[in-house]
Design an enzyme around this catalytic site. Structure first.
Site, PDB file in Angstrom:
ATOM      1  N   ASP A 144       0.840  -1.206   0.000  1.00 20.21           N
ATOM      2  CA  ASP A 144       0.000   0.000   0.000  1.00 20.21           C
ATOM      3  C   ASP A 144       0.877   1.261   0.000  1.00 20.21           C
ATOM      4  O   ASP A 144       0.384   2.364   0.216  1.00 20.21           O
ATOM      5  CB  ASP A 144      -0.937   0.007   1.214  1.00 20.21           C
ATOM      6  N   TRP A 194      -3.773  -1.390  12.125  1.00 18.83           N
ATOM      7  CA  TRP A 194      -2.447  -0.791  12.046  1.00 18.83           C
ATOM      8  C   TRP A 194      -2.483   0.327  13.093  1.00 18.83           C
ATOM      9  O   TRP A 194      -3.310   1.257  12.934  1.00 18.83           O
ATOM     10  CB  TRP A 194      -2.281  -0.075  10.724  1.00 18.83           C
ATOM     11  N   TYR A 213      -0.470   3.333  14.807  1.00 18.31           N
ATOM     12  CA  TYR A 213       0.753   4.127  14.795  1.00 18.31           C
ATOM     13  C   TYR A 213       0.544   5.408  15.584  1.00 18.31           C
ATOM     14  O   TYR A 213      -0.307   6.222  15.239  1.00 18.31           O
ATOM     15  CB  TYR A 213       1.135   4.499  13.354  1.00 18.31           C
ATOM     16  N   ARG A 260       1.056   9.060  16.256  1.00 15.26           N
ATOM     17  CA  ARG A 260       1.457  10.071  15.281  1.00 15.26           C
ATOM     18  C   ARG A 260       0.776  11.404  15.595  1.00 15.26           C
ATOM     19  O   ARG A 260      -0.318  11.430  16.156  1.00 15.26           O
ATOM     20  CB  ARG A 260       1.024   9.574  13.890  1.00 15.26           C
ATOM     21  N   LYS A 296      -0.938  -4.440  13.870  1.00 12.01           N
ATOM     22  CA  LYS A 296       0.332  -4.254  13.149  1.00 12.01           C
ATOM     23  C   LYS A 296       0.995  -3.006  13.709  1.00 12.01           C
ATOM     24  O   LYS A 296       0.388  -1.930  13.744  1.00 12.01           O
ATOM     25  CB  LYS A 296       0.062  -4.098  11.654  1.00 12.01           C
ATOM     26  N   ILE A 297       2.240  -3.167  14.173  1.00 10.44           N
ATOM     27  CA  ILE A 297       2.953  -2.033  14.769  1.00 10.44           C
ATOM     28  C   ILE A 297       4.332  -1.873  14.145  1.00 10.44           C
ATOM     29  O   ILE A 297       4.817  -2.766  13.441  1.00 10.44           O
ATOM     30  CB  ILE A 297       3.131  -2.211  16.293  1.00 10.44           C
ATOM     31  N   LYS A 298       4.945  -0.747  14.439  1.00 14.18           N
ATOM     32  CA  LYS A 298       6.339  -0.540  14.064  1.00 14.18           C
ATOM     33  C   LYS A 298       7.202  -0.894  15.268  1.00 14.18           C
ATOM     34  O   LYS A 298       6.858  -0.547  16.400  1.00 14.18           O
ATOM     35  CB  LYS A 298       6.558   0.908  13.641  1.00 14.18           C
ATOM     36  N   GLY A 329       7.691  -4.176   8.453  1.00 14.50           N
ATOM     37  CA  GLY A 329       9.094  -4.263   8.041  1.00 14.50           C
ATOM     38  C   GLY A 329       9.796  -2.921   7.971  1.00 14.50           C
ATOM     39  O   GLY A 329      10.972  -2.804   8.295  1.00 14.50           O
ATOM     40  N   GLY A 330       9.089  -1.912   7.552  1.00 15.33           N
ATOM     41  CA  GLY A 330       9.672  -0.572   7.478  1.00 15.33           C
ATOM     42  C   GLY A 330      10.528  -0.371   6.251  1.00 15.33           C
ATOM     43  O   GLY A 330      10.489  -1.172   5.307  1.00 15.33           O
ATOM     44  N   ARG A 386       8.926  -3.216   1.480  1.00 17.58           N
ATOM     45  CA  ARG A 386      10.077  -2.650   0.787  1.00 17.58           C
ATOM     46  C   ARG A 386      11.329  -3.510   0.901  1.00 17.58           C
ATOM     47  O   ARG A 386      12.104  -3.610  -0.040  1.00 17.58           O
ATOM     48  CB  ARG A 386      10.332  -1.229   1.317  1.00 17.58           C
TER      49      ARG A 386
END
Lengths: 250, 250, 250, 250, 250
Positions: free
Chosen positions: C20, C142, C144, C146, C175-177, C201-202, C229
């Site tokens: 995405d 997801w 985040y 922010r 889903k997290i960072k 994954g980042g 990525r």
């Protein structure tokens, strides 16, 4: 459809007891006695008011007492606290259908004209008016000029503007604050056309001064008064109610 | 319709365990043990609480455990994180219908009076109250004065304002924070009229101090307490639960 | 209703390919090869991913290719560009019903906690969760932290807050960072309770470093990864997919 | 459902006449002749365009003329004036159902990505896309990066971002502004994947320069052009239409 | 559907009496006589106007008088006070259905183009237009450029922009303010295409000057006038009505 006002007007006159100050100003207005809605309902009954104005919560929790008192119930549909100091907005907190189920004879709604949120309140009022009139229920508009844009504008002109707005948006009765200049009030009544004008009592003042004000209100062509603090903050609510009633219905 | 409170009051008293801090403050409030909802449900069961307060997610994912515990479920319908530092707004995140399907005996909703978004929360509460009362479900309002406009205003007056708002908007029970002045709490209880008052436990304090506070709360005329951190952050949650229970139901 | 996660978890593990970024960051992330969704679908198929994450447009226009690949489709329901530099808000751009018609096995939604619009995203998520769970479809949040209010707050605490919010609002998977501190991730997984944790994954990093990260993620108790990525920007997407898969399912 | 584009593409090519400038820029774009929609419809017919783009008002009031011209009608569903100088927002002013009743073969909608209101336009587009695709109607997204956050960002990257967004939100055709760098346009076309790219004509420029631009556009892989001012502000609209048509369909 | 304008146009000409100033400006515009809607209805009847423009409240409360006068009722659906000094927004306060029930032959709606809320008013107009046209009712758009963004822009261009917007959004008639430059008005009429142009009378001016203005308006190609203050603030409303009528229908 012609809206029948006979349940909330006696010989065309309004004599209402308002008790929404707990929401609008906080219990700071009350003492150990009048903080109790049951005491207020008793005053309304003994004082032979033809309207008791409360919000949904009190109408629900004290419904038995209100029904038993036989005082016509006027349900104030919106409300807000006085804590937020930005532009005033008062949301609808009870539907017309609920008001009917609770036995209301009329519904009320406050519009702060001049507020940044004037448009939202006018719109919400419109929905209420439509719904209520479809059911044959009268609608009372509390119209108060308020907000930063209004500061410093002449009160007399604002008062007449308030009653005119009520007429143009379809209110059956408009409740306004009196600026204490009789000529202004006469013009406000005229500006209201076929919409009836009811004057709010406001903060507690000296009794004889208050009674004099009621006389002026009735002489102006207004249809009556909606009183509160000057009654239940008075040491003898029943007595002052009687005095006012005699002026209103004389 | 008369709302039956007997499922969430025992002899008219409330003894609730609150566990929505993960959403409201983050897991910073938890340790390895109490981060687990199963442990909390166990405390609620062993402590004989007559209400366990959680949000939708925990009510869903731990439904089997909650049902098995037989502790009445009180579903907190709205919530927010404490990350955003602007005016507080807490959105409804679970419907009354869902709460019922999850087995809830009552629903709760937080209103930050004084916030720029007070009107939205009052409005959302109104919809919930209507829906819940139509189904005979009790509604608990968490009412907390909050936001820039409220800063510096006297806590005692705000506390009574909170309980009065609860009454006027139709809540069956109001949950407030106690300002630690017994006389203020008595006035707040009086201002609530027929709406029951439940006091929040707040951040963890010394045990004996906490128990003394519970005694004052119960002496004020309030109907009970909703405790959390003082229980599951205590080294012996079961023991302190028992001590509080004895005060509440004495 | 118990939500069955078996279509998007293999032996309880998640191994997802996210695509995405064209919406979220622009085609700046792509080259002549991976700008083409068909190439990505091929990687997902050959890499034996158990989830391909795309938005509505790609799910529609490349539906034949996705169906043929037999990789389970996870439809990301909201999205925004990275152009607007004010508080983040990501609107729902696909309904749960549409996602189902397009063959989705799960739906995803991003919430920026701490944003001025946190309340709107929590609310929109709630509607999606309700609709999806009624249909038995799993929901992935997801989450985040922010926005201006979040700047400078400790990442580890925010990560655990993110997973806890997911649990309390009813997400099946969050889903997290990853903040690259293993102990923080373990605590975040614990804070999530019965909600599964998947780590993003980042941006592209060195391959061996990336594989080491995957090992740490899986050791923390998390259920898997959602990579993008680091796969399709790798010179050999199929090979690195295989290496990750072996770590995830070991 | 596969969307059939054959009514608005001839051999896969688009040759559209746009006439929404009266709303978007005001009649300042017009002279005594081209201010009249009938003249424009005549140009569209004689110029053999395979799409005439207008708003609801013109589609209604000049429906007989449009139907008689047999030029396929593309209804632009949203619009705004250029008077307000804050962040751009263009509201939907015609429904898909109305467009169909007016005989439209496709609908269009403008999204200003990067605007504070990007989320509202993406959301509104989503509703339109869903409704139109359910009825088998193609959807064209005008995507223009605009607003304070976008100022100064490189046009080439924005152009590719625009086409990619179109793909990811499900547009069948995207209309963009060309930054006059052929390589950027090729990348934008590639980024659009299966979404067709149509290039806007823009303000009136020298004829030979304009024709050269059309050649570059068609060489980039784009599917065609949507022209307006360069046609009807030309002294011989029919002649220049013929020249462009020959380039597009060569 | 072709909209039949014959109920509100005589030989294609409009001669309307507007009476919404009580809402828009307050009763400051009135005196003891013309504050009374009954007097205005009388003027409309005696002056043989083919349209009387009022809001919902007056249409309801004076419905008998209006019906009896046989002057076609044009219901102005939105309105606001002039108290709030921020960007103008005028909300819909009456539905098309209500207007029909009250006997309206057409409905009107004001759009302040250039306002921060232009998009909301365009959107609301669109809903009204759709509803009204489905019922065969003509729609009149009052289009006034207003708000901070518009200040200082050339009036003539704004006037033509106003009429063009009306055409493009589907209004049958547009009501504008005249900038007193005949050539500008001619261009505005041309820009309106098949949408009819009606010019507002504005504040009271010298009678002969006013009549001269009417002559210029009619010579420009406009379809008529909507007058108010220049009539009922005139010492002889019936006489000046007759003079205007003769110009309009000559």
């Amino acid at each position: 459809m012609k809206i029948d006002l006979s349940k909330i007007l006696t010989d065309g006159k309004a004599f209402y007891l308002a008790y929404d100050q707990g929401m609008e100003h906080g219990p700071i207005e009350f003492n150990d006695e009048n903080v109790n809605p049951e005491r207020i309902i008793e005053i309304a009954r003994k004082g032979k008011y033809n309207g008791l104005i409360v919000g949904k919560g009190i109408a629900e929790k004290y419904n038995d007492e209100i029904v038993k008192s036989k005082v016509p119930l006027i349900l104030k549909l919106n409300g807000k606290t006085n804590l937020y100091d930005g532009e005033p907005m008062s949301e609808q907190l009870c539907t017309v259908e609920e008001a009917l189920q609770l036995g209301a004879c009329a519904v009320g709604y406050t519009i702060y004209i001049g507020s940044e949120f004037e448009d939202k309140m006018l719109k919400e009022f419109e929905n209420i008016e439509r719904g209520a009139h479809n059911l044959g229920i009268p609608v009372i508009a509390w119209i108060y000029p308020r907000g930063k844009s209004v500061d410093g504008k002449p009160e007399g002109k604002l008062m007449a503007y308030a009653t005119r707005v009520a007429l143009e948006i379809g209110a059956d009765i408009v409740k306004i604050k009196y600026d204490e200049i009789p000529r202004d009030l006469e013009w406000a009544v005229k500006s209201a056309g076929k919409c009836k004008v009811v004057v709010a009592g406001g903060a507690k003042i000296d009794e004889s001064e208050f009674l004099e004000q009621i006389r002026i209100v009735m002489a102006s062509g207004a249809s009556g008064v909606a009183v509160g603090r000057n009654i239940w903050q008075n040491e003898s609510p029943e007595k002052i109610s009687k005095k006012i009633r005699e002026i209103v219905f004389s």
